[in-house]
Motif scaffolding. Sequence first.
Motif: not given
Length: 102
Positions: A43-64
Amino acid sequence: MSARLLQLNFNFSVTGPEYEAAVSPLAEAFAALDGLIWKVWMINEDEGEAGGIYLFEDEASVQAYLEGPLAEGVINHPALSQFSVKKFDVMEALTEVTRGPV
């Protein structure tokens, strides 16, 4: 390993504490995602921005995840806008040198 990183960023239109209170109940649902190794919430509260960084096992998991109900709920939330979704391969050898959790 064919691990894939997902970077999801967006703007939010509530206060930082309101945002955190709204997403806190989702942590267990994210933890239960098939193929998710870890997620860093950001989160960057000053800029009103948030999100996430995810590590998935593979592309199929990302797409799911991206095609599933959890992502749909995030994308359709009325307090969130201006989404950026990016996928990356992990440079494993260099990441291990710098102690990245892969």
